[in-house]
Design a protein around this motif. Structure first.
Motif, PDB file in Angstrom:
ATOM      1  N   PRO A 295       0.873  -1.105  -0.053  1.00 20.89           N
ATOM      2  CA  PRO A 295      -0.051   0.045  -0.028  1.00 20.89           C
ATOM      3  C   PRO A 295       1.046   1.387   0.040  1.00 20.89           C
ATOM      4  N   ARG A 296       0.228   2.388  -0.424  1.00 17.82           N
ATOM      5  CA  ARG A 296       0.979   3.532  -0.582  1.00 17.82           C
ATOM      6  C   ARG A 296      -0.019   4.609   0.480  1.00 17.82           C
ATOM      7  N   PHE A 297       0.729   5.390   0.873  1.00 13.39           N
ATOM      8  CA  PHE A 297       0.092   6.218   1.986  1.00 13.39           C
ATOM      9  C   PHE A 297      -0.131   7.708   1.036  1.00 13.39           C
ATOM     10  N   TYR A 298      -1.526   8.117   1.300  1.00 20.12           N
ATOM     11  CA  TYR A 298      -1.810   9.538   0.710  1.00 20.12           C
ATOM     12  C   TYR A 298      -2.193  10.557   1.721  1.00 20.12           C
ATOM     13  N   ALA A 299      -1.439  11.371   2.270  1.00 17.86           N
ATOM     14  CA  ALA A 299      -1.543  12.134   3.407  1.00 17.86           C
ATOM     15  C   ALA A 299      -2.423  13.289   2.852  1.00 17.86           C
ATOM     16  N   THR A 300      -3.558  13.628   4.091  1.00 18.28           N
ATOM     17  CA  THR A 300      -4.432  14.681   3.886  1.00 18.28           C
ATOM     18  C   THR A 300      -4.391  15.682   5.150  1.00 18.28           C
ATOM     19  N   HIS A 301      -3.166  15.161   6.043  1.00 11.89           N
ATOM     20  CA  HIS A 301      -3.178  16.012   7.244  1.00 11.89           C
ATOM     21  C   HIS A 301      -1.881  16.701   7.453  1.00 11.89           C
ATOM     22  N   ASP A 302      -1.461  17.843   7.642  1.00 12.84           N
ATOM     23  CA  ASP A 302      -0.135  18.398   7.516  1.00 12.84           C
ATOM     24  C   ASP A 302       0.848  17.742   8.428  1.00 12.84           C
ATOM     25  N   SER A 303       0.456  17.271   9.659  1.00 12.25           N
ATOM     26  CA  SER A 303       1.400  16.663  10.434  1.00 12.25           C
ATOM     27  C   SER A 303       2.085  15.416  10.014  1.00 12.25           C
ATOM     28  N   VAL A 304       1.398  14.863   8.609  1.00 11.09           N
ATOM     29  CA  VAL A 304       2.079  13.655   8.084  1.00 11.09           C
ATOM     30  C   VAL A 304       2.481  13.632   6.654  1.00 11.09           C
ATOM     31  N   ARG A 305       2.469  14.962   6.360  1.00 10.91           N
ATOM     32  CA  ARG A 305       2.818  15.085   5.000  1.00 10.91           C
ATOM     33  C   ARG A 305       3.967  14.599   4.583  1.00 10.91           C
ATOM     34  N   ALA A 306       5.001  14.404   5.462  1.00  7.59           N
ATOM     35  CA  ALA A 306       6.305  14.135   5.004  1.00  7.59           C
ATOM     36  C   ALA A 306       6.093  12.558   4.694  1.00  7.59           C
ATOM     37  N   LEU A 307       5.098  11.739   5.074  1.00  7.18           N
ATOM     38  CA  LEU A 307       5.117  10.479   4.690  1.00  7.18           C
ATOM     39  C   LEU A 307       4.146  10.169   3.352  1.00  7.18           C
ATOM     40  N   HIS A 308       3.841  11.200   2.886  1.00  6.11           N
ATOM     41  CA  HIS A 308       3.008  11.247   1.686  1.00  6.11           C
ATOM     42  C   HIS A 308       3.868  10.306   0.555  1.00  6.11           C
ATOM     43  N   ASP A 309       3.093   9.407  -0.123  1.00  7.65           N
ATOM     44  CA  ASP A 309       3.445   8.565  -0.963  1.00  7.65           C
ATOM     45  C   ASP A 309       4.467   7.361  -0.576  1.00  7.65           C
ATOM     46  N   GLU A 310       4.515   7.285   0.617  1.00  7.35           N
ATOM     47  CA  GLU A 310       5.449   6.402   1.576  1.00  7.35           C
ATOM     48  C   GLU A 310       4.814   5.007   1.146  1.00  7.35           C
ATOM     49  N   ILE A 311       5.662   4.042   0.745  1.00  6.84           N
ATOM     50  CA  ILE A 311       5.152   2.470   0.543  1.00  6.84           C
ATOM     51  C   ILE A 311       5.415   1.816   1.595  1.00  6.84           C
ATOM     52  N   SER A 312       4.754   0.889   2.041  1.00 17.27           N
ATOM     53  CA  SER A 312       5.072  -0.043   3.188  1.00 17.27           C
ATOM     54  C   SER A 312       4.542  -1.330   2.827  1.00 17.27           C
ATOM     55  N   PRO A 313       5.285  -2.572   3.477  1.00 13.47           N
ATOM     56  CA  PRO A 313       4.886  -3.636   3.254  1.00 13.47           C
ATOM     57  C   PRO A 313       3.374  -4.193   3.280  1.00 13.47           C
ATOM     58  N   ASP A 314       2.693  -3.434   4.470  1.00 14.45           N
ATOM     59  CA  ASP A 314       1.306  -3.925   4.604  1.00 14.45           C
ATOM     60  C   ASP A 314       0.837  -2.695   5.383  1.00 14.45           C
ATOM     61  N   ILE A 315      -0.402  -2.648   5.350  1.00 21.71           N
ATOM     62  CA  ILE A 315      -1.287  -1.537   5.983  1.00 21.71           C
ATOM     63  C   ILE A 315      -1.003  -1.465   7.553  1.00 21.71           C
ATOM     64  N   ALA A 316      -0.696  -2.552   8.312  1.00 18.93           N
ATOM     65  CA  ALA A 316      -0.507  -2.343   9.882  1.00 18.93           C
ATOM     66  C   ALA A 316       0.878  -1.606   9.949  1.00 18.93           C
ATOM     67  N   THR A 317       1.805  -1.910   9.209  1.00 14.95           N
ATOM     68  CA  THR A 317       2.989  -1.313   9.321  1.00 14.95           C
ATOM     69  C   THR A 317       2.871   0.314   9.026  1.00 14.95           C
ATOM     70  N   LEU A 318       2.120   0.420   7.624  1.00 11.84           N
ATOM     71  CA  LEU A 318       2.165   1.704   7.183  1.00 11.84           C
ATOM     72  C   LEU A 318       1.075   2.696   8.332  1.00 11.84           C
ATOM     73  N   THR A 319       0.206   2.097   8.896  1.00 18.95           N
ATOM     74  CA  THR A 319      -0.595   2.808   9.937  1.00 18.95           C
ATOM     75  C   THR A 319       0.340   3.200  11.342  1.00 18.95           C
ATOM     76  N   ALA A 320       0.994   2.132  11.810  1.00 20.51           N
ATOM     77  CA  ALA A 320       1.929   2.283  12.631  1.00 20.51           C
ATOM     78  C   ALA A 320       2.697   3.571  12.529  1.00 20.51           C
ATOM     79  N   ARG A 321       3.422   3.606  11.589  1.00 23.88           N
ATOM     80  CA  ARG A 321       4.167   4.550  11.257  1.00 23.88           C
ATOM     81  C   ARG A 321       3.666   5.810  11.109  1.00 23.88           C
ATOM     82  N   VAL A 322       2.574   5.974  10.478  1.00 23.98           N
ATOM     83  CA  VAL A 322       1.632   7.314  10.393  1.00 23.98           C
ATOM     84  C   VAL A 322       1.293   7.673  11.635  1.00 23.98           C
TER      85      VAL A 322
END
Length: 71
Positions: free
Chosen positions: A26-53
Motif C-alpha cells: 500500500p501507498r500512503f496518501y496524506a491529508t493532514h499536515d502533520s504527516v505530509r512527510a509520509l505522503h507517497d510512502e510505500i510500506s509492506p502492509d497496512i498495519a506497518t504503514l498505519t503504525a508509522r503514520v
C-alpha cells in the motif's frame, strides 16, 4: 482497480492507504499536515504503514508542530 483504507489516528482522519491492483504494497496518501512527510510512502502492509503514520502524527502533536489534533 484500487482499494483504499482510511487511516485515522486518535479520531483524526490523516489520510488513506491505497493499493493498486498491480501493486503488492500500500501507498500512503496524506491529508493532514502533520504527516505530509509520509505522503507517497510505500510500506509492506497496512498495519506497518498505519503504525508509522500514527507515530509521526503523535510525535508532531507532542512537539506542537503542524496542525495535529485539528481536522
Amino acid at each position: 482497480m484500487q482499494t483504499s483504507t482510511i487511516v485515522e489516528v486518535d479520531g483524526v482522519f490523516v489520510g488513506a492507504a491505497v493499493r493498486r491492483f498491480d501493486a503488492e504494497a500500500p501507498r500512503f496518501y496524506a491529508t493532514h499536515d502533520s504527516v505530509r512527510a509520509l505522503h507517497d510512502e510505500i510500506s509492506p502492509d497496512i498495519a506497518t504503514l498505519t503504525a508509522r503514520v500514527a507515530h509521526q502524527f503523535r510525535r508532531a502533536r507532542s512537539l506542537g508542530c503542524g496542525s495535529a489534533g485539528r481536522n
